[in-house]
Design a protein around this motif. Structure first.
Motif, short mmCIF file in Angstrom:
data_model
loop_
_atom_site.label_atom_id
_atom_site.label_comp_id
_atom_site.label_asym_id
_atom_site.label_seq_id
_atom_site.Cartn_x
_atom_site.Cartn_y
_atom_site.Cartn_z
N ASP A 247 0.81 -1.21 0.00
CA ASP A 247 0.00 0.00 0.00
C ASP A 247 0.84 1.26 0.00
OD1 ASP A 247 1.01 -0.28 2.54
OD2 ASP A 247 -0.87 0.20 3.57
N THR A 248 2.16 1.13 0.02
CA THR A 248 3.02 2.30 0.12
C THR A 248 3.09 3.07 -1.19
OG1 THR A 248 5.23 3.10 0.69
CG2 THR A 248 5.11 1.03 -0.50
N GLY A 249 3.22 4.39 -1.07
CA GLY A 249 3.49 5.24 -2.21
C GLY A 249 4.94 5.66 -2.28
N THR B 262 0.71 3.69 -5.91
CA THR B 262 1.27 2.82 -4.88
C THR B 262 1.95 1.62 -5.53
OG1 THR B 262 -0.74 1.45 -4.72
CG2 THR B 262 -0.63 3.43 -3.32
N PRO C 217 -5.44 2.09 -1.45
CA PRO C 217 -4.16 1.95 -2.15
C PRO C 217 -3.89 0.57 -2.71
CG PRO C 217 -3.83 2.02 0.23
CD PRO C 217 -5.26 2.34 0.00
#
Length: 806
Positions: free
Chosen positions: A588-590, A597, A644
């Motif tokens: 889920d990280t950007g 993401t 995300p």
């Protein structure tokens, strides 16, 4: 003889009926330019011609309850109700704080008692109601609450306006030369009352300048000449806060302030007044040029000469749109579907914009005047490369290879004038570096693949190879980073040595930049192969596979992700917030990505989907991941604002993903998903475009989707398949027409049960390049239930392109 008159009358009546039957359909009448003026579409509703230099459109005042200094990047936000002027330039669907919006004209029914520069966002603006507004392809009109009726239209390089003032009030028109959407460095106005002329110029730029000083600068000057059909009763000018009635000259820009937003109290302009005891109708013809006042005159004389009526210009603009829109003729569908389709096609054909004058001159990236050479018909400007290389360049070129060719030549000209740098986002005569990657390479390859061959392709390839092989000082610099990294290939030295863009390199996000650079390498490879340079093609095809160096199969338990990597080769921890300690990777990280993401970017290997699926564990694993990506556990579609871990089909990083089921042996799932997306997030309403239209990139997606086709692989012309929206579609092209018949087509019947290509049964979910180039006939049979076996054999998947050593 007694039957002569009746027979003649019958013949005339029959001819009239026949002429009516043969009359070209009014596709322009189906366009609703207000679609996308809300919900972040950021389009403008005003008057323009296809690819025209002029976009004559309302500029609204921003919401006084919010801190934003603009109404919207397109100059217009549907929920607002106050217009501060009608500007002569605009760009459709972009972001940041917008730009252009040059030379707003403001009709007012009061005197000019104070300087418009005291508050140029609100001063002398007027409220209006959408009930009194009409937007059409090539024309716009609105009755302001101050009583003025404003009507606008355009030719490619000129605008025409008609202002009808009410009786019993003053009739004044402000010419706000300094008040471009994001301000100006300099401006000048001159009033020639004896000849009913106002002329001048504005020097501006500053696109995304509030984000970084790298773009807090000017890079174009727009010249204008406005000729009125009525004498001036009085006139005057202002500079900053000083108002001078009776003066004919003023100069001064707003500046860009300390933060990239113009301060109040700065700027210049002039006004002219008209006799209006019984009301007044004032017509004005306006010529533009980015080269000189003289060329603005030449453009006006060539396209909108003295004696040309407003109606003539308006009808000409509509005819120009009908010629373009009529290249895709449709039958069937609901009224809303037809309006959404033709509005999407309309938005796809607004940009890039003709930038050269009728004499062939244009302002170059080196701030010098240049003249078109060879067979180039026009120099084009406004190229949002990161967006349009995915589908809009292909559509524009497919419909008109000469326009595509001239766009490619324009990009080459810009690079030559810019020290060999192909800027990824060009606005007028300047590069603004916005976004990431090197999109010029796939864009030029797109143009060649879809039939645009009338440009210096070998020179373009040589320049792109030089830029990809030899880092320039800007490529090593962090200037402008993250959003506006100044180099064409930020971090190129590390790409060449480490074969990925590591954390800490000049980049917006190392993971995203690696994927974008891999696509750029594939674009170079594809173009080189077509131009008979196999060694270059093979070398860059190997480099295109560098995406593998950031694919971490252990990044998450469901099959691996693209993950940021440190320069020493170790996998990077996630830094979501500078104030928090780094943490382990989650999809889920950007961090490392651009407007997306890890879960959204993992699919972005459009030229080698087969290898990506192999890395994920095979087709079954890939299909499962796609299902979880597009749908919630209870089967609900999750394609925008769903979190995300799901796609955002309102933005470019995700728009190619619905077509990936074609590669996974489940084309029926592409058919279902694309149709559901079309039916749900594209509508005949101001909110009808799901996100920034990005100079037509998102609208081009809809056009392709409605055709049942999509150019998934940048630099190639194979078309992957969905299903057509309309029962009959005819695409008229110089290189060969495309006929699409879809028996059973309806909004709720997206599933392909059979397909014939030129009369022969087809059992694969893609079309060869020869079809895109030369045309042909497709006969679909559609139904409401899926035909899961059709084209599901994995051996029928669209082609993927890997390096031979793999």
């Amino acid at each position: 003889m007694r039957y002569a008159i009746p027979l003649c009358a019958l013949a005339v009546a029959a001819l009239a009926r026949g002429a009516q039957a043969l009359a070209a359909p009014d596709y322009a009448g189906l366009v609703n330019p207000l679609i996308g003026t809300a919900n972040g579409g950021n389009v403008f509703p005003g008057a323009a011609t296809p690819f025209g230099m002029v976009q004559f459109s309302p500029e609204e005042s921003p919401d006084p309850k919010k801190s934003r200094p603009i109404a919207a990047p397109g100059g217009y936000q549907h929920h607002l109700d106050r217009i501060r002027g009608f500007s002569l330039t605009n760009v459709s669907g972009w972001g940041c704080a917008g730009g252009s919006g040059d030379i707003p004209l403001t009709p007012i029914t009061t005197g000019v008692s104070g300087s418009p520069s005291a508050d140029y966002r609100h001063a002398y603006s007027s409220t209006f109601s959408h009930a009194n507004e009409t937007a059409q392809a090539g024309a716009y009109r609105v009755k302001l609450d101050n009583g003025v009726l404003a009507a606008l239209t355009a030719t490619p390089r000129t605008g025409s306006a008609r202002f009808t003032f009410p009786a019993g009030a003053a009739a004044n028109l402000l010419v706000r030369v300094s008040d471009s959407e994001v301000g100006s460095e300099a401006a000048r106005v001159h009033i020639d009352a004896a000849h009913r002329i106002v002329s001048g110029e504005v020097t501006s730029g500053n696109f995304c300048g509030y984000i970084n000083k790298a773009d807090r600068r000017s890079y174009y000057t727009l010249h204008f000449v406005a000729v009125f059909d009525r004498p001036f009763k009085d006139y005057g000018v202002w500079k900053d806060l000083a108002v001078t009635p009776g003066a004919a000259d003023a100069s001064g820009g707003t500046t860009y302030g300390e933060t990239g937003f113009p301060p109040t109290g700065k700027g210049s302009g002039g006004w002219v007044g008209f006799e209006a005891d019984k009301g007044a109708t004032v017509n004005v013809r306006i010529g533009l040029s980015y080269v000189s006042d003289v060329n603005a005159w030449k453009n006006l004389e060539a396209e909108n000469p003295d004696g040309t009526s407003f109606e003539t210009v308006r009808d000409g603009a509509r005819a120009a749109w009908n010629r373009r829109l009529g290249q895709i003729a449709t039958e069937g569908g609901t009224p809303d579907q037809r309006t959404v389709f033709y509005t999407a096609l309309y938005h796809s054909l607004l940009h890039p914009n003709v930038f050269s004058d009728v004499n062939g001159e244009y302002e170059g990236f080196d701030a010098r005047a240049h003249t078109l050479e060879g067979g180039q018909r026009a120099q084009y400007a406004n190229f949002s490369g990161w967006d349009v290389y995915r589908d809009q360049m292909q559509l524009v070129t497919w419909l008109d290879p000469k326009v595509g060719s001239d766009i490619a030549e324009s990009l080459l000209n810009q690079a030559r004038q810019n020290g060999g740098v192909w800027d990824r986002w060009t606005h007028e005569s300047g590069g603004v570096h916005v976004m990431n990657g090197d999109p010029a390479a796939p864009a030029v390859a797109d143009i060649w693949a879809f039939g645009g061959r009338d440009f210096e392709a070998r020179a373009a390839l040589a320049s792109l190879v030089q830029a990809a092989d030899h880092p320039k000082p800007m490529d090593l610099s962090h200037d402008g980073c993250e959003v506006e990294c100044a180099g064409q290939r930020p971090g190129l030295d590390q790409w060449l040595t480490r074969r990925f863009i590591p954390v800490g390199a000049p980049a917006w996000g190392g993971a995203a930049d690696t994927l974008e650079d891999a696509t750029a390498e594939f674009g170079v490879s594809a173009l080189a192969a077509r131009l008979g340079q196999p060694d270059v093609a093979a070398r860059f095809l190997v480099r295109a596979q560098y995406w593998r160096n950031l694919f971490n199969p252990k990044a998450a338990p469901d099959g691996g992700y693209i993950q940021n990597r440190n320069a020493d080769g170790t996998w990077a921890l996630v830094k979501d917030d500078d104030d928090k300690a780094p943490r382990p990777f989650t999809p889920d990280t950007g961090d490392g990505f651009v407007e997306g993401t890890a879960a959204q970017y993992v699919w972005m290997v459009p030229f080698n989907v087969a290898a990506l699926f192999d890395a994920m564990g095979g087709l079954d694993a890939a299909r499962g991941r796609l299902d979880r990506f597009f749908y919630t556990p209870d089967g609900q579609m999750a394609v925008t604002n769903a979190g995300p871990l799901h796609p955002e089909l309102n933005n470019e990083p995700s728009i190619g993903t619905p077509w990936l089921y074609d590669y996974a042996g489940a084309p029926w799932k592409t058919q279902a998903l694309v149709r559901r997306v079309m039916n749900s997030i594209w509508t005949n309403a101001p909110e009808g475009i799901p996100g920034n239209d990005d100079l037509g990139a998102m609208s081009a997606w809809y056009v392709w989707a409605a055709l049942g086709l999509y150019p998934e692989t940048p630099g190639r012309a194979e078309l992957v398949l969905g299903s057509p929206l309309f029962p009959t579609m005819a695409v008229h092209r110089p290189l060969g027409d495309v006929m699409i018949h879809a028996a059973g087509a309806a909004a709720d019947r997206p599933y392909v049960h059979a397909l014939k290509l030129n009369g022969q049964a087809l059992e694969r979910p893609w079309l060869p390049e020869s079809f895109a180039l030369h045309g042909g006939t497709l006969d679909f049979t559609l139904d409401a239930a899926p035909a899961k076996a059709w084209a599901s054999d994995p051996r029928a998947a669209p082609p993927s392109f890997d390096a031979p050593s793999r």
